[in-house]
Every structure is written in structure tokens, then in C-alpha cells.
Design a protein around this motif. Structure first.
Motif, PDB file in Angstrom:
ATOM      1  N   LEU A  73     -10.530  -1.442   3.832  1.00 23.31           N
ATOM      2  CA  LEU A  73      -9.889  -0.172   3.476  1.00 23.31           C
ATOM      3  C   LEU A  73     -10.822   0.703   2.651  1.00 23.31           C
ATOM      4  O   LEU A  73     -10.939   1.904   2.888  1.00 23.31           O
ATOM      5  N   SER A 131      -7.406  -2.110  10.015  1.00 24.79           N
ATOM      6  CA  SER A 131      -7.724  -3.276   9.206  1.00 24.79           C
ATOM      7  C   SER A 131      -6.921  -4.473   9.648  1.00 24.79           C
ATOM      8  O   SER A 131      -7.424  -5.576   9.724  1.00 24.79           O
ATOM      9  N   GLU A 176      -8.487  -9.827   0.227  1.00 16.56           N
ATOM     10  CA  GLU A 176      -9.699  -9.130  -0.228  1.00 16.56           C
ATOM     11  C   GLU A 176     -10.455  -8.530   0.945  1.00 16.56           C
ATOM     12  O   GLU A 176     -11.030  -7.455   0.830  1.00 16.56           O
ATOM     13  N   GLU A 229       0.879  -9.756  -0.570  1.00 19.11           N
ATOM     14  CA  GLU A 229      -0.430  -9.496  -1.161  1.00 19.11           C
ATOM     15  C   GLU A 229      -1.432  -9.207  -0.054  1.00 19.11           C
ATOM     16  O   GLU A 229      -1.463  -9.891   0.961  1.00 19.11           O
ATOM     17  N   VAL A 230      -2.262  -8.201  -0.259  1.00 17.84           N
ATOM     18  CA  VAL A 230      -3.286  -7.836   0.711  1.00 17.84           C
ATOM     19  C   VAL A 230      -4.543  -8.644   0.421  1.00 17.84           C
ATOM     20  O   VAL A 230      -4.976  -8.745  -0.726  1.00 17.84           O
ATOM     21  N   MET A 276       0.858  -1.181   0.000  1.00 17.04           N
ATOM     22  CA  MET A 276       0.000   0.000   0.000  1.00 17.04           C
ATOM     23  C   MET A 276       0.892   1.228   0.000  1.00 17.04           C
ATOM     24  O   MET A 276       1.823   1.339   0.782  1.00 17.04           O
ATOM     25  N   ARG A 281      -8.711  -5.333   1.783  1.00 17.22           N
ATOM     26  CA  ARG A 281      -9.004  -4.331   0.745  1.00 17.22           C
ATOM     27  C   ARG A 281     -10.424  -3.782   0.894  1.00 17.22           C
ATOM     28  O   ARG A 281     -10.644  -2.576   0.788  1.00 17.22           O
TER      29      ARG A 281
END
Length: 133
Positions: A42, A20, A36, A33-34, A1, A39
């Protein structure tokens, strides 16, 4: 990010990301990797921030409409654009409000000082305009 690219600013992005991470237990997998879920959270938090920012802008617009009227009244009665006693009282009041809202009172004071300086600038400009009697 990339928090610097966050429209709400790096601090808001960091706060949102921290919230989060705490809520989901993990922000990223081993590959960076973030998830889902993170995300989505966020996005929801940033939508809330965007709504708050819009409300702040509208509130500031209303505040400046009122201070423009004050500036015109002061100019009509040849009162000085600045009122140091009023400004000190407002800063004290805002610091107390900030503390009760768990907002940094130093930040609140800086914010109000910025607004006061702009208001005085507007009042000085109004005072320089010809007044209708």
C-alpha cells in the motif's frame, strides 16, 4: 483501512487495496489486522500515486500557462474567449485517447469540460483587462 482518509481518494485506495489483496492472497488475518506485506505494498502504491499526482499538477500548470498566452492573444485581437468548435474537437480527441488508454471516456470528458470552463473564465478575465497595443 479508512479509504476516505486516503490522500489519493477513496477510489484509489480501493484500487490499491484490491490490487494488494490479489497480489498477496489475503489482506487481513482473522482479527482484521493487515499484514506487513500488504501495508508495504500500500505504501509503495500510494507513493506511486503521489508521484503521478505531482506530475498531473505540474502538467496542468504548464497547460494553464499556455492557455493564458492564448487568452492574451485572443484579447489583443478581440476574439471571443470561448471557441466551441475547438472545444468539441478537443473533447472528441480526449475521449479517443481515454478509450485507447482504458480510461473511462465519460470521466475524461467531464475532466476536460471542467478544465475548459476554467480556461474560458480566465480568458474572460483577461479580455476584461486593458490591453497594451
Amino acid at each position: 483501512m479508512n479509504s476516505a482518509a486516503d490522500p489519493a481518494g477513496p477510489a484509489a485506495a480501493a484500487t490499491a487495496a484490491a490490487g494488494s489483496t490479489a497480489a498477496t492472497g489475503a489482506a487481513a488475518d482473522g482479527n482484521g489486522e493487515v499484514s506487513e506485506a500488504v501495508r508495504a505494498e500500500l505504501v509503495a502504491l500510494r507513493e506511486s500515486i503521489d508521484n503521478i499526482d505531482a506530475a498531473v499538477v505540474h502538467m496542468l500548470a504548464e497547460r494553464f500557462k499556455a492557455t493564458q498566452r492564448v487568452g492574451k492573444l485572443k484579447a489583443e485581437h478581440r476574439l471571443p474567449p470561448a471557441d466551441p468548435a475547438r472545444e468539441r474537437a478537443q473533447i472528441t480527441r480526449l475521449r479517443e485517447l481515454a478509450e485507447s488508454a482504458h480510461l473511462d471516456p465519460v470521466f475524461a470528458e467531464k475532466f476536460l469540460n471542467f478544465i475548459i470552463a476554467e480556461v474560458i473564465r480566465h480568458h474572460e478575465a483577461i479580455a476584461g483587462e486593458p490591453q497594451a497595443h
